[in-house]
Write an enzyme that holds these catalytic residues in place. Structure first.
Site, PDB file in Angstrom:
ATOM      1  N   GLY A 233      20.389   2.478 -11.772  1.00 41.18           N
ATOM      2  CA  GLY A 233      19.494   3.596 -12.027  1.00 41.18           C
ATOM      3  C   GLY A 233      20.247   4.815 -12.531  1.00 41.18           C
ATOM      4  N   ARG A 373     -19.113   4.479  -1.141  1.00 48.95           N
ATOM      5  CA  ARG A 373     -19.857   3.442  -1.847  1.00 48.95           C
ATOM      6  C   ARG A 373     -20.900   2.810  -0.930  1.00 48.95           C
ATOM      7  NH1 ARG A 373     -19.547   0.449  -6.698  1.00 48.95           N
ATOM      8  NH2 ARG A 373     -21.342  -0.951  -6.647  1.00 48.95           N
ATOM      9  N   GLY A 460     -14.654  -3.601  -8.485  1.00 55.79           N
ATOM     10  CA  GLY A 460     -14.284  -3.386  -9.879  1.00 55.79           C
ATOM     11  C   GLY A 460     -13.643  -2.038 -10.108  1.00 55.79           C
ATOM     12  N   GLU A 483      17.682  -2.900  -1.768  1.00 57.97           N
ATOM     13  CA  GLU A 483      18.252  -2.649  -0.445  1.00 57.97           C
ATOM     14  C   GLU A 483      18.332  -3.949   0.352  1.00 57.97           C
ATOM     15  OE1 GLU A 483      20.049  -0.911   2.748  1.00 57.97           O
ATOM     16  OE2 GLU A 483      19.963  -0.460   0.644  1.00 57.97           O
ATOM     17  N   ASP A 485      17.050  -8.244  -0.162  1.00 58.16           N
ATOM     18  CA  ASP A 485      15.806  -9.006  -0.094  1.00 58.16           C
ATOM     19  C   ASP A 485      15.313  -9.052   1.349  1.00 58.16           C
ATOM     20  OD1 ASP A 485      14.040 -11.281  -1.443  1.00 58.16           O
ATOM     21  OD2 ASP A 485      14.715 -12.000   0.519  1.00 58.16           O
TER      22      ASP A 485
END
Length: 700
Positions: A233, A373, A460, A483, A485
Site C-alpha cells: 500500500g 419499509r 432490491g 493481517e 488469513d
C-alpha cells in the site's frame, strides 16, 4: 446440597427453604406451560407481555463511544463541511487514489487531526479516529493506516504500514529523523513485508540486505521474482519511503559465504523527495484494480543492489556496528523474530475494531430501512414494517446483539493493547497477541457474512449501489485475509490454548484472558447435573452465570478432547500430520474460546453501565447474544446432556422472544451508534425523508 446454578438461592427458615426447593424441583421436572398474550403458542417458562423499554439513547451512546467522541465528531464535521472531498458513488481507480490522498492531506493539514501523535501515546484515541475515518471511506481509513499506523504484518493486501514500523522497530535516532515528516505527510511511505511467494510465513522471506563493511552500507536485493514485494500500500503512486523486511546478511570469515541473521526491517527510499522520480535500482509496478479499496495505491517493488546507510537498519532488536559485528539483547533468530512481530500486533487490533465499525454502519442502514419499509399485513389492515416479521427479526436482531458484543470486546482489546504498550509485561504481550488474532479472525468473518445478510434484508433497494452495501462488502472483504488469513490466525489461538492447557498441568500461571481454564479443569468438565440440565425458567436462562458457564463448558470440553486426539494421532502421523487431522476441531475450539471472551466482556460492560435504562437495554441485548449462540450450537450441549430437550426448546423460544423485544428498541439501539446521515450516506437509511432522497437521487 443446593444444586449448582440455582438462580434463586433460598432465604428464610429451613422449612420454607425445603418447601420452596421441592416446589421448584417439581416445576422443573413437570413444567407448566405458560401461554403468551397472543394465545397462539406456548412456552415452558414464565414469559409474559411487558412494556417496551425506555432507552435514553444519549446516555447509551455516551457509554458506548467513551471519551473520544469529540475527535470522531471533528472528523465527521470536517467532511460535512467539505463536500468536494466526499467520495462519489462512481469514481475511477486513479481518481479515487488522488481523492484519497487529498482527503488525508486535508485531515492532517486543514482539520489539524494528526493521528501519528497518538500511535504510541494514546492508542485508544488513534483507533477512535480510525473508526470515524473508515466510516467516511474505508479506503481513506486504510490509507491513513498505511502512512501512520501499527504495522499489519503477514499482509496479503493493502495494509502494509510505515509510520508505526519506524516508531516500534526503530530507536530514538529514527524517531528524531523521521517523526515530523511522517506526521505532516512530507514523508509518505509504505511497509514492504509481503512477497509474491510469502505472506503468512514471514520467516521465509527472501529479500536480502547484505552489509558492505567497506562503504558502511546495506545492499538491498530481490534475488528472484518470488521475492518481489507485493500488494504494498502507498507504493504504486504516493510513497517515497518503504520499511523493507529483508534477511540481514553479514560477511563471514569464508569470503564465499555470509551469515544470515534473520529477518530485519530497513528504511529504503524509493522515490526522490522533490521530483518524485523512482530512485536508481528500485522498480515499482502498479498492482492494478482490486475488488475493493481502490482508493489505496497497491504496488509491487523489486530492488537491484539498492544501497542504504547502515543507520537505516531499524535496530531496536538487533544492530550492526561499523566493523560488521552483530549485537542483540535477544540471543536467537527465533526470539528476535518473535519480538519483532510482537511489536506489530496493533494491526490486528485495528482490523478487529474497524470491522465492528463496518458492522455498525451496515446494521444501521439495514435496520432503519426495515423499520421504514412496510409490506403485507392482516386482511383489511395497514401494511406492517418488515422488521415486524419474525423471519426478519431472526436475521437482524442477533446481528445487532453481536455488534454490541463485538464493540465491548474490541474496546477491551484496545485497553489491553494500550496497557501492553505502557508496561511491556511479557504475559500481557502473549495474551494480547492471541486475543487480537482471535478477535480479528472471528469478527471480520462474522461481519463479512452479515454484510450479505444486510443487503438481502433490504431486498432490491439493497442492490442499489447508492445504498452502499456493495461498496462496504467489497471494501471489507479483504479484512478476512490481510493481517493473516483468518484460518491461520484461529490456529494460532488454538495453539496458544493448548500451550496454556499444558502449562496448567505443569504448574504454570494463566494470564487474565485464560483464567477460566484453571477452574474449568475442576468444575466445568464435571458430569452435568441432571437437574440443572432441565432448568428452563427465564430467570435461570437469563442469568449471566448460566450463560458464561455454558460457553466455558463447551470450550473446556473442546480443549480437552482435541488434546487427547492430538496425542493419539501424533504417534502415527507426527506433529504436523496430527495437527492437520484435527484442524477443524482446532478451529472450532478457537472460535468457542473467542465467543467466551466476547460474552464475558459484554457481561462486564452491562454490569458497569451507570445509567439504569441503558443498562436494561444492554442486558436485553446481551441475553439475546448469549442464548442465540447457545442455540446455534445446541447439538454440542445436547450430545453431552448439558442441556435436556425441554431446556433446549425453552432456550430457542426465549431467544425468539428476546429478538422481538430487541426489535422494539432497535431504532434506539442503532441510533446509539451515533452515525449521522452524512456518514451513513445511504438514502434508505436517512432518519427523515428517506424515500424522497432516494427518488431525488435518480432524478425525480
Amino acid at each position: 446440597m443446593e444444586p449448582r446454578n440455582n438462580p434463586n438461592p433460598a432465604s428464610g427458615d429451613d422449612t420454607e427453604i425445603v418447601s420452596r426447593r421441592i416446589e421448584r424441583l417439581s416445576l422443573h421436572l413437570n413444567p407448566i406451560p405458560r401461554t403468551l398474550p397472543d394465545g397462539d403458542r406456548q412456552i415452558g417458562m414464565a414469559t409474559c407481555a411487558r412494556p417496551k423499554l425506555e432507552v435514553d439513547t444519549g446516555k447509551l451512546s455516551g457509554y458506548m463511544r467513551g471519551p473520544h467522541r469529540d475527535v470522531q465528531e471533528k472528523v465527521f464535521e470536517y467532511f460535512e463541511s467539505r463536500p468536494e472531498l466526499q467520495t462519489p458513488l462512481e469514481i475511477s481507480k486513479n481518481d479515487h487514489r488522488e481523492l484519497c490522498w487529498r482527503q488525508l492531506v486535508g485531515l492532517v493539514r486543514e482539520a489539524g487531526i494528526k493521528p501519528f501523535r497518538y500511535v504510541a501515546d494514546d492508542p485508544a484515541k488513534y483507533f477512535a479516529i480510525l473508526e470515524a475515518i473508515g466510516s467516511v471511506d474505508m479506503s481513506l481509513g486504510i490509507k491513513m493506516g498505511v502512512q501512520y499506523s501499527f504495522p499489519l504484518y503477514i499482509c496479503y493486501v493493502v495494509c502494509s504500514l510505515w509510520g508505526g514500523s519506524v516508531i516500534n522497530l526503530g530507536t530514538q535516532k529514527h524517531k528524531d529523523k523521521y517523526f515530523d515528516g511522517i506526521d505532516n505527510l512530507d514523508y509518505p511511505g509504505c511497509f514492504a513485508m509481503t512477497e509474491l511467494h510469502h505472506g503468512s510465513n514471514v520467516q521465509a522471506l527472501q529479500t536480502t540486505a547484505t552489509f558492505d563493511p567497506i562503504t558502511d552500507e546495506f545492499i538491498i536485493n530481490t534475488p528472484n521474482d518470488g521475492a518481489i514485494k507485493w500488494w504494498i500500500g502507498n507504493a504504486a503512486v504516493h510513497g517515497k519511503f518503504a520499511s523493507v523486511f529483508a534477511r540481514l546478511m553479514l560477511p563471514s570469515h569464508d569470503p564465499k559465504a555470509v551469515s544470515d541473521m534473520g529477518v530485519h526491517a530497513f528504511i529504503v527510499p524509493i522515490r526522490h523527495l522533490d521530483t518524485h522520480e523512482t530512485l536508481p535500482g528500485v522498480e515499482i509496478h502498479d498492482c492494478g484494480q482490486k475488488v475493493g479499496l481502490n482508493g489505496v495505491d497497491n504496488g509491487a517493488l523489486r530492488f537491484n543492489s539498492v544501497r542504504i546507510p547502515r543507520d537505516n537498519l531499524l535496530n531496536r532488536f538487533g544492530d550492526v556496528s561499523r566493523d560488521g559485528k552483530y549485537t542483540s539483547s535477544l540471543p536467537t533468530v527465533n526470539k528476535r523474530f518473535a519480538a519483532t512481530l510482537g511489536e506489530l500486533v496493533g494491526g490486528r487490533v485495528g482490523l478487529a475494531y474497524s470491522s465492528v465499525a463496518v458492522l455498525k454502519l451496515a446494521g444501521t442502514i439495514a435496520i432503519r430501512y426495515s423499520l421504514l419499509r412496510q409490506q403485507f399485513g392482516p386482511p383489511s389492515k395497514p401494511e406492517v414494517s418488515i422488521l415486524d416479521y419474525q423471519s426478519h427479526q431472526h436475521k437482524l436482531m442477533p446481528m445487532l446483539a453481536s455488534t454490541y458484543a463485538f464493540h465491548f470486546a474490541t474496546s477491551y482489546l484496545v485497553e489491553k493493547y494500550a496497557e501492553m504498550k505502557r508496561t511491556h509485561d511479557e504475559q500481557l504481550v502473549g495474551d494480547v497477541h492471541a486475543l487480537s488474532a482471535g478477535l480479528k479472525a472471528y469478527v471480520t468473518s462474522y461481519t463479512a457474512r452479515s454484510l450479505n445478510v444486510c443487503r438481502e434484508s433490504c431486498g432490491g433497494h439493497g442492490y442499489a449501489a447508492v445504498n452502499r452495501f456493495g461498496t462496504l462488502r467489497n471494501d471489507h472483504d479483504i479484512f478476512q485475509t490481510f493481517e493473516g488469513d483468518n484460518t491461520v490466525l484461529l490456529q494460532q489461538v488454538a495453539g496458544d490454548l493448548l500451550k496454556r492447557y499444558q502449562e496448567k498441568f505443569q504448574g504454570g500461571a494463566l494470564t487474565v484472558t485464560w483464567n477460566y481454564l484453571r477452574e474449568s479443569m475442576n468444575s466445568y468438565l464435571s458430569q452435568p447435573n441432571p437437574v440443572t440440565a432441565r432448568w428452563e425458567g427465564e430467570d435461570h436462562l437469563r442469568d449471566p452465570k448460566f450463560q458464561l458457564d455454558a460457553f466455558r463448558y463447551r470450550t473446556s470440553r473442546l480443549l480437552q478432547s482435541v488434546a487427547v486426539r492430538l496425542r493419539k494421532h501424533s504417534t502415527t502421523l507426527g506433529g504436523f500430520g496430527a495437527w492437520n487431522r484435527c484442524l477443524n476441531h482446532l478451529l472450532t475450539l478457537a472460535e468457542s474460546h473467542i465467543e467466551t471472551v466476547i460474552l464475558a466482556k459484554f457481561i462486564e460492560a452491562v454490569q458497569n453501565c451507570p445509567d439504569p435504562s441503558a443498562r436494561s437495554a444492554l442486558k436485553l441485548v446481551c441475553d439475546l447474544y448469549a442464548l442465540d449462540r447457545i442455540w446455534n450450537d445446541i447439538g454440542t450441549y445436547r450430545n453431552v446432556d448439558y442441556v435436556a430437550p425441554n431446556k433446549a426448546k425453552a432456550i430457542h423460544k426465549l431467544a425468539e422472544y428476546l429478538s422481538f423485544q430487541v426489535r422494539n428498541v432497535a431504532r434506539e439501539l442503532v441510533d446509539a451508534f451515533d452515525l449521522p446521515d452524512n456518514v451513513t450516506r445511504a438514502p434508505i437509511a436517512m432518519q427523515s425523508g428517506a424515500y424522497s432522497q432516494y427518488t431525488n437521487y435518480v432524478g425525480f
